[in-house]
Design an enzyme around this catalytic site. Structure first.
Site, mmCIF file in Angstrom:
data_model
loop_
_atom_site.group_PDB
_atom_site.id
_atom_site.type_symbol
_atom_site.label_atom_id
_atom_site.label_comp_id
_atom_site.label_asym_id
_atom_site.label_seq_id
_atom_site.Cartn_x
_atom_site.Cartn_y
_atom_site.Cartn_z
ATOM 1 N N GLU A 1 -0.468 6.311 12.781
ATOM 2 C CA GLU A 1 -1.737 6.882 12.782
ATOM 3 C C GLU A 1 -1.652 8.587 12.959
ATOM 4 O OE1 GLU A 1 -4.899 5.522 11.459
ATOM 5 O OE2 GLU A 1 -3.452 4.085 10.803
ATOM 6 N N HIS B 1 -0.888 7.584 4.583
ATOM 7 C CA HIS B 1 -0.130 6.460 4.762
ATOM 8 C C HIS B 1 0.754 6.459 3.526
ATOM 9 C CE1 HIS B 1 -1.458 4.337 8.307
ATOM 10 N NE2 HIS B 1 -2.567 4.492 7.748
ATOM 11 N N HIS C 1 -6.597 10.906 5.650
ATOM 12 C CA HIS C 1 -5.805 10.295 6.433
ATOM 13 C C HIS C 1 -5.361 8.864 5.556
ATOM 14 C CE1 HIS C 1 -5.232 7.869 10.241
ATOM 15 N NE2 HIS C 1 -5.330 6.963 9.450
ATOM 16 N N GLU C 2 -6.023 8.246 4.799
ATOM 17 C CA GLU C 2 -5.294 7.024 4.040
ATOM 18 C C GLU C 2 -4.301 7.640 3.225
ATOM 19 O OE1 GLU C 2 -6.086 4.297 4.892
ATOM 20 O OE2 GLU C 2 -7.500 5.010 6.660
#
Length: 289
Positions: free
Chosen positions: A177, A132, A128-129
């Site tokens: 997100e 970004h 998930h990070e």
């Protein structure tokens, strides 16, 4: 366990439409990108780097290698250069990313989050990070992180910020997100793993996490849609999320539930969808540490 390596994967192939729309809206604020690169960026970068070096543990081959391997596997699947990964002692379950274009990006995992997740779920958080970074969210994450930090240290400072910009940036982050949750799904290639992370963020702890029922949480996420059937319900949902930095966990789970069954997601896992996808066996399957 067989996984598809998404060689040549581009951010726009999985970017959520709301992320794209919100990013376009943020670009309407002239000079924001320039301000971050030339003014806020260098200061913030030095501040967070010193904070990590002083108060966190840098993960590597000889330091928490099981976490290092999860990072490398996720980067390989998402076709991304590995950033630095830090573990920080903190009682609040959280993870965050810092990245300026052309600089050394890093990810930070809080110990409270690691303590209640399985290895597969930790990799979903890492991925998930990484989302970004893949989507180049760093330019707008930087001023938003500074706003949040300043507001916590100086409560009256928030009044200085233009309200419209603050609200626009929070809206952008909530939309961003959704893209990063998709990156987590592409890395783990198991929607239940991603939704399990969201369930534990909503109501988990090291003792409660093993007792939670994922199927019941997925049903709860689907029921959340029913609230939108009335004008009042939609209004209440908007009011609930207006000042949040993240969408509520049930909504994020519902979005992943929908996207996992979509043709768009399935096509990305096909060997010819990106051009150079290959199927490989993960070394020893998922690691249990």
């Amino acid at each position: 366990m067989t996984q598809t390596l998404l060689v040549g994967l581009k951010a726009d192939q999985f970017r959520h439409p709301l992320d794209f729309q919100a990013t376009q809206a943020l670009k309407q604020f002239p000079g924001l990108d320039l301000m971050v690169r030339n003014l806020l960026g260098p200061v913030a970068e030095q501040f967070f780097y010193l904070n990590n070096i002083a108060a966190s543990v840098l993960v590597g081959e000889n330091q928490l290698p099981h976490l290092h391997n999860l990072l490398l596997d996720a980067c390989k699947t998402l076709d991304l250069e590995p950033p630095q990964l830090y573990v920080q002692q903190h009682p609040v379950p959280n993870a965050y990313t810092f990245a300026m274009r052309g600089k050394q990006p890093f990810i930070v995992l809080h110990t409270a989050l690691i303590d209640m997740l399985t290895p597969e779920e930790i990799q979903a958080v890492i991925a998930h990070e990484l989302g970004h970074l893949k989507c180049e969210h760093g330019v707008y994450l930087t001023p938003l992180n500074i706003m949040i930090l300043a507001a916590s240290l100086l409560p009256n400072w928030g009044a200085v910020i233009a309200q419209s910009l603050q609200e626009q940036m929070l809206e952008w982050l909530r939309c961003a997100e959704f893209s990063c949750d998709r990156a987590a799904l592409l890395a783990t290639q198991n929607p239940r793993v991603v939704m399990s992370v969201l369930m534990k963020l909503a109501g988990g702890s090291p003792t409660l996490a093993p007792q939670l029922n994922l199927d019941a949480f997925i049903a709860q996420a689907r029921a959340y849609d029913d609230i939108s059937n009335s004008e009042l319900g939609e209004l209440l949902k908007s009011a609930q999320t207006a000042q949040l930095s993240h969408p509520v966990p049930v909504l994020r789970a519902r979005e992943i539930d929908k996207w996992a069954s979509s043709q768009a997601y399935q096509s990305l896992l096909q060997p010819t969808s990106i051009g150079y996808n290959t199927k490989v066996a993960s070394k020893g399957g998922w690691r249990n540490w």
